[in-house]
Design a protein around this motif. Sequence first.
Motif, PDB file in Angstrom:
ATOM      1  N   ALA A 127       0.931  -1.282  -0.197  1.00 52.96           N
ATOM      2  CA  ALA A 127       0.015  -0.232  -0.113  1.00 52.96           C
ATOM      3  C   ALA A 127       0.720   1.176  -0.043  1.00 52.96           C
ATOM      4  O   ALA A 127       0.540   2.220  -0.622  1.00 52.96           O
ATOM      5  CB  ALA A 127      -1.045   0.042   1.219  1.00 52.96           C
ATOM      6  N   ALA A 128       1.798   1.089   0.647  1.00 53.95           N
ATOM      7  CA  ALA A 128       2.834   2.297   0.915  1.00 53.95           C
ATOM      8  C   ALA A 128       3.542   2.623  -0.482  1.00 53.95           C
ATOM      9  O   ALA A 128       3.431   3.932  -1.101  1.00 53.95           O
ATOM     10  CB  ALA A 128       4.067   2.147   1.832  1.00 53.95           C
ATOM     11  N   ASP A 129       3.639   1.577  -1.221  1.00 54.57           N
ATOM     12  CA  ASP A 129       4.543   1.527  -2.628  1.00 54.57           C
ATOM     13  C   ASP A 129       3.470   2.294  -3.594  1.00 54.57           C
ATOM     14  O   ASP A 129       3.740   3.215  -4.503  1.00 54.57           O
ATOM     15  CB  ASP A 129       4.850   0.344  -3.181  1.00 54.57           C
ATOM     16  CG  ASP A 129       6.404  -0.249  -2.538  1.00 54.57           C
ATOM     17  OD1 ASP A 129       6.959   0.590  -1.963  1.00 54.57           O
ATOM     18  OD2 ASP A 129       6.521  -1.266  -2.808  1.00 54.57           O
ATOM     19  N   VAL A 130       2.303   1.777  -3.575  1.00 55.83           N
ATOM     20  CA  VAL A 130       1.129   2.440  -4.341  1.00 55.83           C
ATOM     21  C   VAL A 130       0.792   3.647  -4.143  1.00 55.83           C
ATOM     22  O   VAL A 130       0.681   4.508  -4.928  1.00 55.83           O
ATOM     23  CB  VAL A 130      -0.148   1.552  -4.336  1.00 55.83           C
ATOM     24  CG1 VAL A 130      -1.330   2.203  -5.189  1.00 55.83           C
ATOM     25  CG2 VAL A 130       0.047  -0.070  -4.709  1.00 55.83           C
ATOM     26  N   LEU A 131       0.799   4.048  -2.900  1.00 52.75           N
ATOM     27  CA  LEU A 131       0.540   5.577  -2.419  1.00 52.75           C
ATOM     28  C   LEU A 131       1.618   6.507  -2.894  1.00 52.75           C
ATOM     29  O   LEU A 131       1.424   7.571  -3.476  1.00 52.75           O
ATOM     30  CB  LEU A 131       0.539   5.616  -0.988  1.00 52.75           C
ATOM     31  CG  LEU A 131      -0.783   5.348  -0.261  1.00 52.75           C
ATOM     32  CD1 LEU A 131      -0.697   5.160   1.238  1.00 52.75           C
ATOM     33  CD2 LEU A 131      -1.785   6.329  -0.759  1.00 52.75           C
ATOM     34  N   ARG A 132       2.966   6.023  -2.965  1.00 52.99           N
ATOM     35  CA  ARG A 132       3.886   6.874  -3.447  1.00 52.99           C
ATOM     36  C   ARG A 132       3.847   6.894  -4.938  1.00 52.99           C
ATOM     37  O   ARG A 132       4.114   7.984  -5.637  1.00 52.99           O
ATOM     38  CB  ARG A 132       5.276   6.188  -3.267  1.00 52.99           C
ATOM     39  CG  ARG A 132       5.779   6.246  -1.585  1.00 52.99           C
ATOM     40  CD  ARG A 132       7.034   5.432  -1.575  1.00 52.99           C
ATOM     41  NE  ARG A 132       7.350   5.278  -0.014  1.00 52.99           N
ATOM     42  CZ  ARG A 132       7.227   4.292   0.692  1.00 52.99           C
ATOM     43  NH1 ARG A 132       6.876   3.002   0.015  1.00 52.99           N
ATOM     44  NH2 ARG A 132       7.706   4.068   2.001  1.00 52.99           N
ATOM     45  N   ASP A 173      -7.641   3.097 -12.889  1.00 52.26           N
ATOM     46  CA  ASP A 173      -8.143   1.721 -12.839  1.00 52.26           C
ATOM     47  C   ASP A 173      -6.857   0.910 -11.817  1.00 52.26           C
ATOM     48  O   ASP A 173      -6.533   0.171 -12.004  1.00 52.26           O
ATOM     49  CB  ASP A 173      -7.868   1.009 -13.940  1.00 52.26           C
ATOM     50  CG  ASP A 173      -8.546  -0.354 -14.230  1.00 52.26           C
ATOM     51  OD1 ASP A 173      -9.423  -0.658 -13.119  1.00 52.26           O
ATOM     52  OD2 ASP A 173      -8.446  -1.115 -14.900  1.00 52.26           O
ATOM     53  N   VAL A 174      -6.933   1.441 -10.397  1.00 52.14           N
ATOM     54  CA  VAL A 174      -6.165   0.835  -9.507  1.00 52.14           C
ATOM     55  C   VAL A 174      -6.769  -0.214  -8.937  1.00 52.14           C
ATOM     56  O   VAL A 174      -7.862  -0.129  -8.599  1.00 52.14           O
ATOM     57  CB  VAL A 174      -5.908   1.950  -8.220  1.00 52.14           C
ATOM     58  CG1 VAL A 174      -4.941   1.263  -7.156  1.00 52.14           C
ATOM     59  CG2 VAL A 174      -4.994   3.125  -8.848  1.00 52.14           C
ATOM     60  N   LYS A 175      -6.047  -1.534  -9.195  1.00 53.05           N
ATOM     61  CA  LYS A 175      -6.411  -2.615  -8.542  1.00 53.05           C
ATOM     62  C   LYS A 175      -5.525  -3.698  -8.478  1.00 53.05           C
ATOM     63  O   LYS A 175      -4.215  -3.495  -8.972  1.00 53.05           O
ATOM     64  CB  LYS A 175      -7.565  -3.376  -9.313  1.00 53.05           C
ATOM     65  CG  LYS A 175      -7.444  -3.516 -10.657  1.00 53.05           C
ATOM     66  CD  LYS A 175      -8.563  -4.089 -11.509  1.00 53.05           C
ATOM     67  CE  LYS A 175      -8.236  -4.376 -12.959  1.00 53.05           C
ATOM     68  NZ  LYS A 175      -9.305  -4.617 -13.728  1.00 53.05           N
ATOM     69  N   PHE A 215     -14.241  -1.250  -8.091  1.00 49.19           N
ATOM     70  CA  PHE A 215     -13.197  -0.325  -7.506  1.00 49.19           C
ATOM     71  C   PHE A 215     -13.489   1.193  -7.807  1.00 49.19           C
ATOM     72  O   PHE A 215     -12.680   2.001  -7.572  1.00 49.19           O
ATOM     73  CB  PHE A 215     -11.688  -0.619  -8.189  1.00 49.19           C
ATOM     74  CG  PHE A 215     -11.432  -2.060  -7.839  1.00 49.19           C
ATOM     75  CD1 PHE A 215     -10.417  -2.309  -6.855  1.00 49.19           C
ATOM     76  CD2 PHE A 215     -11.805  -3.131  -8.467  1.00 49.19           C
ATOM     77  CE1 PHE A 215      -9.758  -3.508  -6.403  1.00 49.19           C
ATOM     78  CE2 PHE A 215     -11.484  -4.582  -7.918  1.00 49.19           C
ATOM     79  CZ  PHE A 215     -10.464  -4.632  -7.264  1.00 49.19           C
ATOM     80  N   MET A 216     -14.559   1.275  -8.421  1.00 48.98           N
ATOM     81  CA  MET A 216     -15.013   2.822  -8.559  1.00 48.98           C
ATOM     82  C   MET A 216     -15.467   3.533  -7.305  1.00 48.98           C
ATOM     83  O   MET A 216     -16.258   2.933  -6.708  1.00 48.98           O
ATOM     84  CB  MET A 216     -16.246   2.633  -9.875  1.00 48.98           C
ATOM     85  CG  MET A 216     -15.862   2.401 -10.813  1.00 48.98           C
ATOM     86  SD  MET A 216     -17.415   2.525 -12.145  1.00 48.98           S
ATOM     87  CE  MET A 216     -16.490   2.300 -13.602  1.00 48.98           C
ATOM     88  N   ALA A 217     -15.013   4.732  -7.099  1.00 43.83           N
ATOM     89  CA  ALA A 217     -15.590   5.593  -6.129  1.00 43.83           C
ATOM     90  C   ALA A 217     -17.034   6.068  -6.435  1.00 43.83           C
ATOM     91  O   ALA A 217     -17.424   5.967  -7.695  1.00 43.83           O
ATOM     92  CB  ALA A 217     -14.531   6.658  -6.209  1.00 43.83           C
ATOM     93  N   PRO A 218     -17.821   6.581  -5.367  1.00 43.49           N
ATOM     94  CA  PRO A 218     -18.933   7.028  -5.555  1.00 43.49           C
ATOM     95  C   PRO A 218     -19.420   7.817  -6.702  1.00 43.49           C
ATOM     96  O   PRO A 218     -20.269   7.922  -7.370  1.00 43.49           O
ATOM     97  CB  PRO A 218     -19.662   7.367  -4.103  1.00 43.49           C
ATOM     98  CG  PRO A 218     -18.386   6.752  -3.415  1.00 43.49           C
ATOM     99  CD  PRO A 218     -17.344   6.449  -3.882  1.00 43.49           C
ATOM    100  N   CYS A 259      -9.933  -0.376  -1.833  1.00 43.20           N
ATOM    101  CA  CYS A 259     -10.440  -1.409  -2.321  1.00 43.20           C
ATOM    102  C   CYS A 259      -9.670  -2.561  -2.443  1.00 43.20           C
ATOM    103  O   CYS A 259      -9.668  -3.421  -2.462  1.00 43.20           O
ATOM    104  CB  CYS A 259     -11.411  -1.105  -3.858  1.00 43.20           C
ATOM    105  SG  CYS A 259     -12.864  -0.271  -3.546  1.00 43.20           S
ATOM    106  N   THR A 260      -8.355  -2.025  -3.253  1.00 40.58           N
ATOM    107  CA  THR A 260      -7.203  -2.965  -3.449  1.00 40.58           C
ATOM    108  C   THR A 260      -6.589  -3.630  -2.164  1.00 40.58           C
ATOM    109  O   THR A 260      -6.200  -4.556  -2.257  1.00 40.58           O
ATOM    110  CB  THR A 260      -6.022  -2.035  -4.088  1.00 40.58           C
ATOM    111  OG1 THR A 260      -6.656  -1.490  -5.302  1.00 40.58           O
ATOM    112  CG2 THR A 260      -4.947  -3.031  -4.478  1.00 40.58           C
TER     113      THR A 260
END
Length: 423
Positions: free
Chosen positions: A108-113, A127-129, A166-169, A188-189
């Motif tokens: 999660a830290a890597d994806v956030l970076r 399309d993050v998943k 994975f879609m936001a509202p 969601c991921t």
Amino acid sequence: MAASGRWRRLRTLGRGASGAVVSLASDAASGELFAVKSAGASGAATLRREHAVLRGLRSPHVVRCVGGGEGADGSYQVFLEYAPGGSVADAVARGGGALEERAIRALAADVLRGLAYLHGRSVVHGDVKARNVLLGADGRARLADFGCARTPGFSARRPLGGTPAFMAPEVARGEAQGPAADVWALGCTVVEMATGRAPWGGADADVLAAVHRIGYTDAVPDAPSWMSAEARDFLARCFARDAAERWTAAQLLEHPFVAAPCHGHGDHEAPRVSPKSTLDAAFWEAEDDDDDADEAVSASASERIKSLACSACALPDWDGEDGWIEVLGDQQRVEVCGAVQVARSAPGKVSSVLAVPAGEMDVGGGGGGGGDELEAEDVSFGGEVPGSADASAERLSLYSRPHSRHATPRQKKEEEEEEEAGT
């Protein structure tokens, strides 16, 4: 790659919903490995747009684009960094359907970076998943598949997209798809990594019902009960239904769930050599179970081959009766000192004196590639050609499958039975 741009397609790694095919390829001259994402004339425009986004990005947490261009038949190809760790979805499957929280924190830290980098450049991934996050040779996560990406130049005339679960509202309602939507998808991921399935019922869910629930109710994905309080609070920040109240990627990087130094990729990991060629890859994939072995691995394939040799394991004594293992049955899979060998006829025998470890290769863009045959296809391409990949890497320690060089439990049992019979 060589200046001539000649390369060989080895096998298919995955296929996208848009019809694009990702293949493992190697340079005809050097054997260097890379990935090729290809689309026919009908899908060339989408891949061309993805290439335009990728070639302007430079981050260790975004898959590296090393070239691409249009073919003579109207097709389009993009050359990408090869990710030997496969996707995070593959890692979840290898982990039995879920990852440990320590691994989830690091990923999660890597994806956030990666997201913080993209959002700082006004790029939305879209399309993050887990399937679109790859594990590089250094063990770090990299965002991949920018087919739904939105940039300032293209966003206004592109429809909203992504994977429904994975879609936001705000995306489900067709209102907007900004950086906040990527943060929701990251949450969601995290749920996917912890449970092995997407929120809202995963593949078994009614898509229309799920989109309605996401967009027009107050529901949010459930946080797994076994996760820590830090993890549940992190997910609550990701799942704020109002996009304006949702934390940004930069803010989430300061959250205790990912900010604790012990959850990153520490310097204690033994350095590993990334697979730069078809020769070196087989050795890179083999894992040593000896925790006390901290010796640096040579970057030279030839030196690594020499290091496997010793005075006791020169060439087998083909005429002798010692050191052989009986193999029975057609196509029987036999593990010998960590090496996998297949007996194609029965009966036969396999030497245990000289064996090269052969681990399963997990690759970017999908799993092990199924049972695809190697394609003996040399390709000459006139567009840009990939450059050299980095040579140094850390071991995939948190989420890679261990490879043992010791005898299998079945072999040990058979040896014990033989000893008892002899006594």
